[in-house]
Design a protein around this motif. Structure first.
Motif, PDB file in Angstrom:
ATOM      1  N   ARG A 140      -5.029   8.958  -7.771  1.00 56.72           N
ATOM      2  CA  ARG A 140      -5.444   8.347  -6.521  1.00 56.72           C
ATOM      3  C   ARG A 140      -4.851   6.946  -6.397  1.00 56.72           C
ATOM      4  N   GLU A 141      -4.612   6.545  -5.155  1.00 54.02           N
ATOM      5  CA  GLU A 141      -4.066   5.202  -4.919  1.00 54.02           C
ATOM      6  C   GLU A 141      -4.977   4.116  -5.474  1.00 54.02           C
ATOM      7  N   GLU A 142      -6.280   4.291  -5.322  1.00 52.82           N
ATOM      8  CA  GLU A 142      -7.227   3.266  -5.766  1.00 52.82           C
ATOM      9  C   GLU A 142      -7.371   3.219  -7.284  1.00 52.82           C
ATOM     10  N   SER A 145       1.671   6.450  -7.028  1.00 49.56           N
ATOM     11  CA  SER A 145       0.505   7.247  -7.422  1.00 49.56           C
ATOM     12  C   SER A 145       0.794   8.740  -7.281  1.00 49.56           C
ATOM     13  N   ARG A 146       1.565   9.106  -6.276  1.00 46.79           N
ATOM     14  CA  ARG A 146       1.944  10.516  -6.112  1.00 46.79           C
ATOM     15  C   ARG A 146       2.815  10.994  -7.267  1.00 46.79           C
ATOM     16  N   ARG A 153       2.277   1.693  -3.467  1.00 50.16           N
ATOM     17  CA  ARG A 153       1.238   2.195  -4.375  1.00 50.16           C
ATOM     18  C   ARG A 153       1.043   3.707  -4.173  1.00 50.16           C
ATOM     19  N   LYS A 154       1.072   4.116  -2.912  1.00 45.98           N
ATOM     20  CA  LYS A 154       0.903   5.534  -2.597  1.00 45.98           C
ATOM     21  C   LYS A 154       2.045   6.361  -3.183  1.00 45.98           C
ATOM     22  N   LYS A 199       0.836  -1.203   0.000  1.00 46.59           N
ATOM     23  CA  LYS A 199       0.000   0.000   0.000  1.00 46.59           C
ATOM     24  C   LYS A 199       0.873   1.255   0.000  1.00 46.59           C
TER      25      LYS A 199
END
Length: 385
Positions: A60-62, A54-55, A50-51, A47
């Motif tokens: 968004r992470e999702e 994504s940044r 992924r964060k 997670k």
């Protein structure tokens, strides 16, 4: 001396990335889906990765899903979206210079009854925005256009393309193959306004077998594989934890100082270009002004010299280059990209792709120019006999 100038095919893994992968293999060997503490801890690390990624993309992470790389990402998004929305229309748009993973997918869809418009490009590898606009139809459901071409480095105006598509029909899904642009161009997915975006770890000094796929929230995509709820069902199968940790570390290294990373590679390419122009005669730069193409790709035709012969001659001197896309270079025939650009056979048959990374040095490039000049002159003499 070894000089690796085939970084558009794959990149050398950075030491800190190797450490991250090794650590994950040694310590994060549990299954992220397991309910026990070991699994929960690994799920948390994934997670976090992924964060971080994504940044770097500004999403968004999702909206970010881990894949095995660019090829799988392109297949998931194109096949999956088309299958989920087949009742809406049967018309698709792409370009004649896409990566084989995209072109082959569209060819497969044509056999299933879909109509595909393949956009032309000019002699520098750029599409016509007017042709794109004219090609959009009422039953168009998807457009897929690469950000940076993997053979000549042409950069498509993605923001302008997106505006044309959405002004015509907001329901058309816009996918971009961003494998060659991620990390090498300053951009935000928010600004690009795309609905799908594919990236790969091994193009940015990460491990092979790992990539990411962005799917904007709200769009329906049918999984092309089944077997589990991993990655929200978009890409089932136990997550590649070592690969994810390695890719996250690669992204961290680049985006901690991306501007200097870009500046260094761009300066190496410019230096090589100027030295090449000054020392080797009868050459043609494919893709237009090198400063207007990707920072790491330079495609050059050496008139009178077969590209495959020059490639292997340079290999003997420890210099590694490419005659085209690594995913299609073993197939017989001319480059579909250079053919689409309208190059004459003599230039297509003599084209070499040089691609750079921040591992390269000016000393390596000086050595490379020296050997290129020597080999080209020798081979031209041989060919004239």
């Amino acid at each position: 001396m070894e000089v690796y100038l085939d970084n558009a095919a794959t990149t050398r893994v950075k030491p800190k990335v190797i450490q991250a992968v090794t650590m994950a293999m040694n310590e994060m060997y549990g299954n992220p889906s397991s309910l026990h503490k070991k699994g929960v801890e690994i799920e948390r690390k994934i997670k976090e990765a992924r964060k971080l990624i994504s940044r770097s993309l500004d999403c968004r992470e999702e909206e970010l899903f881990f894949t095995s790389g660019g090829t799988e990402g392109n297949n998931i998004i194109i096949r999956g979206y088309v299958e989920a929305n087949q009742r809406r229309g049967k018309h698709l748009i792409t370009t004649k210079i896409e990566h084989p993973s995209v072109l082959s997918t569209f060819e497969a869809l044509e056999k299933k009854g879909y109509k595909v418009t393949y956009l032309d490009v000019d002699n520098n590898g750029f599409i016509s925005l007017r042709e794109l606009e004219d090609s959009l139809q009422e039953d168009t459901i998807l457009v897929s256009i690469m950000h940076v071409n993997n053979e000549v480095g042409s950069i498509q105006p993605i923001e302008k393309i997106s505006k044309i598509i959405k002004n015509k029909n907001k329901e058309v899904f816009f996918h971009v193959d961003g494998v060659q642009s991620f990390g090498k161009i300053l951009f935000s997915l928010t600004d690009l306004a795309v609905d799908g975006f594919s990236i790969s770890g091994h193009k940015i000094h990460g491990p092979k077998g790992i990539g990411c796929l962005y799917i904007k929230k709200g769009w329906k995509v049918t999984p092309i594989a089944t077997g589990g709820s991993h990655e929200l069902g978009i890409r089932p199968g136990t997550e590649n934890t070592p690969g994810i940790m390695g890719m996250a570390e690669a992204v961290k290294l680049i985006f901690s100082d991306q501007q200097n990373y870009i500046r260094k590679i761009a300066s190496l390419k410019e230096y090589f270009y100027q030295m090449l122009m000054a020392n080797v005669e009868d050459i043609k730069i494919n893709g237009g002004d090198p400063q207007g193409t990707s920072i790491n790709i330079l495609n050059v035709s050496f008139k009178g010299v077969k590209s495959e012969v020059l490639l292997h001659s340079l290999e003997e001197d420890g210099i590694y280059v490419s005659s085209g896309s690594a995913c299609s270079s073993k197939k017989r025939g001319y480059s579909h990209v250079l053919m689409a650009m309208g190059l004459k056979d003599e230039y297509i048959d003599s084209a070499i792709r040089f691609s750079f990374s921040d591992f390269n040095t000016k000393e390596e490039l000086d050595y490379g120019i020296e050997k290129i000049q020597k080999q080209v002159n020798y081979l031209r003499k041989i060919m004239k006999r």
